[in-house]
Design an enzyme around this catalytic site. Structure first.
Site, PDB file in Angstrom:
ATOM      1  N   HIS A   1      89.622  63.698 110.265  1.00 41.36           N
ATOM      2  CA  HIS A   1      89.017  64.850 110.943  1.00 41.36           C
ATOM      3  C   HIS A   1      90.007  65.761 111.652  1.00 41.36           C
ATOM      4  O   HIS A   1      89.628  66.801 112.183  1.00 41.36           O
ATOM      5  CB  HIS A   1      87.874  64.417 111.869  1.00 41.36           C
ATOM      6  CG  HIS A   1      88.247  63.804 113.173  1.00 41.36           C
ATOM      7  ND1 HIS A   1      88.339  64.539 114.329  1.00 41.36           N
ATOM      8  CD2 HIS A   1      88.526  62.535 113.518  1.00 41.36           C
ATOM      9  CE1 HIS A   1      88.657  63.712 115.331  1.00 41.36           C
ATOM     10  NE2 HIS A   1      88.781  62.501 114.857  1.00 41.36           N
TER      11      HIS A   1
ATOM     12  N   THR B   1      80.633  47.937 103.951  1.00 42.46           N
ATOM     13  CA  THR B   1      80.509  48.779 102.752  1.00 42.46           C
ATOM     14  C   THR B   1      81.305  50.057 102.948  1.00 42.46           C
ATOM     15  O   THR B   1      81.162  50.725 103.972  1.00 42.46           O
ATOM     16  CB  THR B   1      79.015  49.121 102.520  1.00 42.46           C
ATOM     17  OG1 THR B   1      78.313  47.891 102.394  1.00 42.46           O
ATOM     18  CG2 THR B   1      78.816  49.971 101.283  1.00 42.46           C
TER      19      THR B   1
ATOM     20  N   GLN C   1      97.870  62.838 114.616  1.00 39.94           N
ATOM     21  CA  GLN C   1      98.107  64.277 114.783  1.00 39.94           C
ATOM     22  C   GLN C   1      99.122  64.825 113.785  1.00 39.94           C
ATOM     23  O   GLN C   1      99.069  66.007 113.452  1.00 39.94           O
ATOM     24  CB  GLN C   1      98.593  64.576 116.216  1.00 39.94           C
ATOM     25  CG  GLN C   1      97.546  64.410 117.285  1.00 39.94           C
ATOM     26  CD  GLN C   1      96.423  65.438 117.216  1.00 39.94           C
ATOM     27  OE1 GLN C   1      96.536  66.490 116.590  1.00 39.94           O
ATOM     28  NE2 GLN C   1      95.317  65.138 117.867  1.00 39.94           N
TER      29      GLN C   1
ATOM     30  N   CYS D   1      89.150  62.838 124.115  1.00 42.12           N
ATOM     31  CA  CYS D   1      88.490  61.547 124.367  1.00 42.12           C
ATOM     32  C   CYS D   1      88.369  61.265 125.848  1.00 42.12           C
ATOM     33  O   CYS D   1      87.523  60.512 126.280  1.00 42.12           O
ATOM     34  CB  CYS D   1      89.263  60.405 123.743  1.00 42.12           C
ATOM     35  SG  CYS D   1      90.045  60.846 122.235  1.00 42.12           S
TER      36      CYS D   1
ATOM     37  N   ASN E   1      99.252  63.996 121.013  1.00 38.63           N
ATOM     38  CA  ASN E   1      98.057  64.830 120.898  1.00 38.63           C
ATOM     39  C   ASN E   1      97.884  65.828 122.031  1.00 38.63           C
ATOM     40  O   ASN E   1      97.154  66.797 121.906  1.00 38.63           O
ATOM     41  CB  ASN E   1      96.806  63.948 120.799  1.00 38.63           C
ATOM     42  CG  ASN E   1      96.759  62.887 121.867  1.00 38.63           C
ATOM     43  OD1 ASN E   1      97.679  62.083 122.006  1.00 38.63           O
ATOM     44  ND2 ASN E   1      95.702  62.874 122.647  1.00 38.63           N
TER      45      ASN E   1
ATOM     46  N   THR F   1      91.042  55.345 115.722  1.00 38.17           N
ATOM     47  CA  THR F   1      90.919  54.377 116.815  1.00 38.17           C
ATOM     48  C   THR F   1      90.819  52.962 116.231  1.00 38.17           C
ATOM     49  O   THR F   1      91.508  52.040 116.672  1.00 38.17           O
ATOM     50  CB  THR F   1      89.665  54.686 117.664  1.00 38.17           C
ATOM     51  OG1 THR F   1      89.823  55.992 118.225  1.00 38.17           O
ATOM     52  CG2 THR F   1      89.455  53.662 118.767  1.00 38.17           C
TER      53      THR F   1
END
Ligand SMILES: Cc1ncc(COP(=O)(O)O)c(C=O)c1O
Length: 388
Positions: free
Chosen positions: A201, A237, A179, A324, A151, A72
């Site tokens: 992920h 970071t 995807q 989502c 997706n 995203t």
């Protein structure tokens, strides 16, 4: 009770060897990659090795890859970053009607800021109308964003051809490959891609890690300002353990991708054959130009949400579409864009598989699904009305 996970397009389990690869970076090599002490330098070396691995897997140069907190964020950075750099007079954006919300809503936000945005239609299988793209480019579109593999329905766009056309009109080409990355081969050079969104992920890596590929000569404006990390384009970071997990996941995909796709194609074909035997069941999306791990069906006269709940009671974890937006009752914009009526969209189901899916899982779905559909139709006023 059986537990069958068929929601891999929403997210995948972490591969145990990815977890092992991440562990030392929490407790041993925990330095800040920007520190010049030994701890920091060790972390920096690991970070740059990971960058090499991931960039290399898509034929990009390491300095063309920016790590982000998600896909995203990568898509937001791509679209807004180019928009802010180019300015309102020069920037004119075109996206497809079946983009993930990270592109759709970034474009909508840019439109509200005064940027020109055009939505390009797809056919009933979800393939982009190339003629409409060319018309938009002729009218001065300067950046195009088209999802590589969708997706919800898995349809794969002809990215190489789209990129070539964009370049003929001097437009930048961004693709959201969250995807497709690690599922089908991607070469940013050969496929004429200028900017590309990926994440970890969806490929058995950790959540909360993504990356944006940005072709060397393209300048973008950063969205996060701070310590000038990631070549000054994404201050914060670096999440070294997450990035190490991402790199390990990418390494594993190189070994596993092809065999897994063969296995999943067989499962998908078997499933489609079985499910289409159910009365008034249809396939959403392209029958062949589609990812091997995503399949989307619609069943007339029932509610997809009720079907999900019923399947869940039988231990099958599926979804109606994008995770989502699954809490929203709005019909899927992707399925509407295929030309389906809202009531057809509401009767849709997405099943998505991965490396831990077994033949027994598919057989179990084929055993349970027809009964679940039948059960819902028995109580469906629409179905009763149709029969009388
Ligand atoms: C095509 C596509 N783009 C973007 C995303 C967002 O990914 P992330 O969860 O890393 O922000 C997803 C995940 O749902 C996706 O499927």
């Amino acid at each position: 009770m059986k537990r069958v996970y068929v929601d891999y397009a929403a997210t995948t389990p972490l591969d145990p060897s990815v977890l092992e690869a991440m562990k030392p970076y929490f407790t041993v090599v925990y330095g800040n990659a920007s520190s010049i002490n030994t701890f920091g330098l060790e972390a920096k070396r690991a970070l740059e090795d990971a960058r090499n691995t991931i960039a290399g897997s898509m034929n990009a140069k390491p300095n063309e890859l920016i790590f982000t907190g998600s896909a995203t964020e990568a898509s937001n950075l791509a679209l807004k970053g180019v928009a802010f750099k180019e300015g309102k007079r020069k920037m004119h954006l075109a996206i497809s009607t079946i983009e993930h919300h990270c592109v759709l809503n970034s474009a909508e936000w840019l439109r509200k800021q005064g940027f020109k945005v055009v939505h390009l239609p797809v056919d009933r299988f979800g393939l982009l109308d190339i003629g409409e793209l060319e018309n938009a480019l002729r009218r001065g579109v300067s950046i195009v964003s088209i999802i590589h593999a969708n997706n919800e329905i898995g349809t794969i766009q002809p990215i190489k051809e789209i990129g070539k056309l964009c370049h003929e009109y001097n437009a930048y080409f961004h693709t959201d490959a969250a995807q497709s990355f690690g599922k089908i081969p991607i070469d940013v050079e050969k496929m004429n891609i200028d900017l590309m969104t990926v994440n970890a992920h969806k490929i058995y890596g950790p959540k909360g890690v993504g990356a944006l590929y940005i072709r060397k000569e393209i300048e973008i404006e950063p969205l996060l300002h701070g310590g000038n990390h990631e070549f000054g384009l994404r201050s914060s970071t670096e999440n070294v353990p997450g990035i190490m997990g991402f790199a390990k996941a990418v390494e594993l995909r190189k070994k596993e991708m092809n065999l897994e796709a063969q296995k999943l194609t067989k499962f998908k074909d078997h499933l489609i054959k079985g499910v289409l035997e159910i009365e008034h069941a249809y396939l959403n999306g392209h029958p062949t130009k589609s990812l091997s791990n995503i399949v989307n069906f619609r069943f007339s006269y029932i509610e997809g949400e009720s079907l999900i709940l019923l399947l869940n009671e039988e231990g099958i974890a599926a979804s109606t579409g994008s995770a989502c937006s699954s809490t929203s009752l709005e019909p899927s914009h992707v399925l509407l864009a295929l030309g389906l009526k809202p009531e057809e969209v509401h009767g849709s189901l997405r099943l998505s598989f991965g490396k831990y899916t077994t033949e027994e899982n598919i057989d179990y779905i084929l055993e349970v699904l027809p009964h679940s559909v039948e059960k819902l139709r028995e109580i469906s006023p629409l179905f009763t009305e149709k029969r009388t």
